[in-house]
Design a protein around this motif. Structure first.
Motif, PDB file in Angstrom:
ATOM      1  N   PRO A 247      12.516  -7.110 -11.883  1.00  0.00           N
ATOM      2  CA  PRO A 247      12.449  -6.192 -10.743  1.00  0.00           C
ATOM      3  C   PRO A 247      11.186  -6.371  -9.922  1.00  0.00           C
ATOM      4  O   PRO A 247      11.197  -6.158  -8.706  1.00  0.00           O
ATOM      5  N   ASP A 248      10.084  -6.776 -10.573  1.00  0.00           N
ATOM      6  CA  ASP A 248       8.846  -6.994  -9.825  1.00  0.00           C
ATOM      7  C   ASP A 248       8.975  -8.200  -8.897  1.00  0.00           C
ATOM      8  O   ASP A 248       8.464  -8.186  -7.775  1.00  0.00           O
ATOM      9  N   ARG A 250      11.747  -9.221  -7.449  1.00  0.00           N
ATOM     10  CA  ARG A 250      12.577  -8.803  -6.319  1.00  0.00           C
ATOM     11  C   ARG A 250      11.784  -7.910  -5.363  1.00  0.00           C
ATOM     12  O   ARG A 250      11.925  -8.015  -4.140  1.00  0.00           O
ATOM     13  N   PHE A 251      10.942  -7.031  -5.923  1.00  0.00           N
ATOM     14  CA  PHE A 251      10.096  -6.162  -5.098  1.00  0.00           C
ATOM     15  C   PHE A 251       9.115  -6.991  -4.270  1.00  0.00           C
ATOM     16  O   PHE A 251       8.971  -6.791  -3.055  1.00  0.00           O
ATOM     17  N   TRP A 254      10.710  -8.812  -1.310  1.00  0.00           N
ATOM     18  CA  TRP A 254      10.919  -7.965  -0.136  1.00  0.00           C
ATOM     19  C   TRP A 254       9.609  -7.630   0.566  1.00  0.00           C
ATOM     20  O   TRP A 254       9.539  -7.610   1.803  1.00  0.00           O
ATOM     21  N   MET A 255       8.551  -7.373  -0.209  1.00  0.00           N
ATOM     22  CA  MET A 255       7.284  -6.985   0.405  1.00  0.00           C
ATOM     23  C   MET A 255       6.689  -8.103   1.252  1.00  0.00           C
ATOM     24  O   MET A 255       6.164  -7.859   2.344  1.00  0.00           O
ATOM     25  N   TYR A 263       0.993  -7.421   2.789  1.00  0.00           N
ATOM     26  CA  TYR A 263       1.783  -7.168   1.581  1.00  0.00           C
ATOM     27  C   TYR A 263       0.938  -6.860   0.363  1.00  0.00           C
ATOM     28  O   TYR A 263       1.332  -6.068  -0.495  1.00  0.00           O
ATOM     29  N   ILE A 267       1.585  -4.115  -2.585  1.00  0.00           N
ATOM     30  CA  ILE A 267       1.859  -4.551  -3.943  1.00  0.00           C
ATOM     31  C   ILE A 267       0.760  -4.112  -4.895  1.00  0.00           C
ATOM     32  O   ILE A 267       1.026  -3.673  -6.014  1.00  0.00           O
ATOM     33  N   PHE A 270       1.200  -0.540  -5.774  1.00  0.00           N
ATOM     34  CA  PHE A 270       2.369  -0.395  -6.642  1.00  0.00           C
ATOM     35  C   PHE A 270       2.011  -0.751  -8.082  1.00  0.00           C
ATOM     36  O   PHE A 270       2.332  -0.024  -9.022  1.00  0.00           O
ATOM     37  N   ARG A 274       1.691   1.615 -11.791  1.00  0.00           N
ATOM     38  CA  ARG A 274       2.457   1.306 -13.003  1.00  0.00           C
ATOM     39  C   ARG A 274       1.592   1.248 -14.246  1.00  0.00           C
ATOM     40  O   ARG A 274       2.095   1.143 -15.352  1.00  0.00           O
TER      41      ARG A 274
END
Length: 275
Positions: A247-248, A250-251, A254-255, A263, A267, A270, A274
């Protein structure tokens, strides 16, 4: 699809390489495995049981040894249907503080050895694909081949280079050898030994020198090697040209598309949430 396919894998002594070997063997593939870590490689072989596989301890930067390994796989098994250039390493240092030898070592392992692996394998993979309708060149890049990251200039440079090489090869072979599937793989955080084994040389001002970066990476790594291997093999089966893992990844994908200049601010915040 993979039954009796002969596939060569570098970095097969641990992590994603070992998981790929076990997964592909379970699908009937015949494997030629290489790693610098002879003990890790032997453990992979033990885990494979009586499945068809050869193991060769080598440093991927030794081009003569790499060429001999690929040629030996063809001699042993009669063909080569694919190669997965997976071996890699990292160092932690801002570019200004990274010794030339360390920078060059990362480039040689992560990029030059991928080039050598592609050169050695491609004629054989072309021949197998022309006969059987499918062959694979799979090169492991990284999310750091999609975004810059401080203290990772050498790793960034190598993984962007792998990305560029693989994209160009995919476009070329789509014309000359459409049965050869050329895939670039961008793993996000994977629970492997890459961070643990990375050489910490220097940090940026303000970074805590007592931080356990391997532990921090492990905490933020959402994907297991087994999950990564399954995603890669699914991409091989689909003849994808690009595979994102986790998932990271894919994130981040997009960023960098949405915020091509800023970006890292998004990121970074984000990742901070976490922890």
């Amino acid at each position: 699809m993979f039954d009796n396919k002969v596939i060569a894998i570098t970095g097969a002594g641990s992590g994603i390489g070992r998981a790929l070997a076990l997964n592909l063997a379970g699908r009937g593939a015949v494997l030629a495995l290489a790693d610098k870590d002879a003990d890790g490689l032997a453990e992979t072989k033990r885990l494979l049981g009586n499945r068809a596989a050869s193991i060769t301890a080598l440093d991927v930067t030794d081009t003569a040894a790499l060429n001999a390994w690929v040629a030996g796989a063809v001699t042993d098994f009669g063909k080569l249907d694919g190669i997965i250039n997976n071996a890699g390493l990292s160092v932690v240092a801002p570019f200004a503080d990274c010794p030339e030898a360390d920078f060059d070592r990362v480039m040689n392992v992560n990029f030059s050895a991928v080039v050598a692996g592609c050169r050695a394998a491609l004629p054989h993979v072309r021949g197998a694909a022309a006969k059987d309708g499918i062959g694979w060149i799979v090169n492991i890049s990284s999310v750091f081949g999609m975004m810059g990251y401080p203290t990772q200039s050498a790793y960034n440079a190598s993984k962007y280079a792998v990305r560029g090489l693989t994209e160009a090869m995919a476009l070329e072979l789509a014309v000359t050898d459409p049965n050869v599937s050329v895939i670039r793989v961008h793993p996000g955080g994977i629970k492997t030994n890459v961070a643990k084994n990375s050489k910490q040389i220097a940090l940026l001002p303000g970074q805590d020198p007592n931080t356990d970066f391997a532990a921090e990476f492990e905490k933020n790594a959402p994907t297991t090697p087994e999950q990564a291997a399954e995603t890669i093999i699914t991409g091989m089966a689909k003849r994808s040209t690009r595979v994102l893992i986790g998932p990271d990844a894919r994130f981040i994908d997009w960023m960098v598309r949405l915020f091509p200049v800023s970006y890292f601010k998004v990121i970074g915040s984000f990742l901070g949430r976490r922890k």
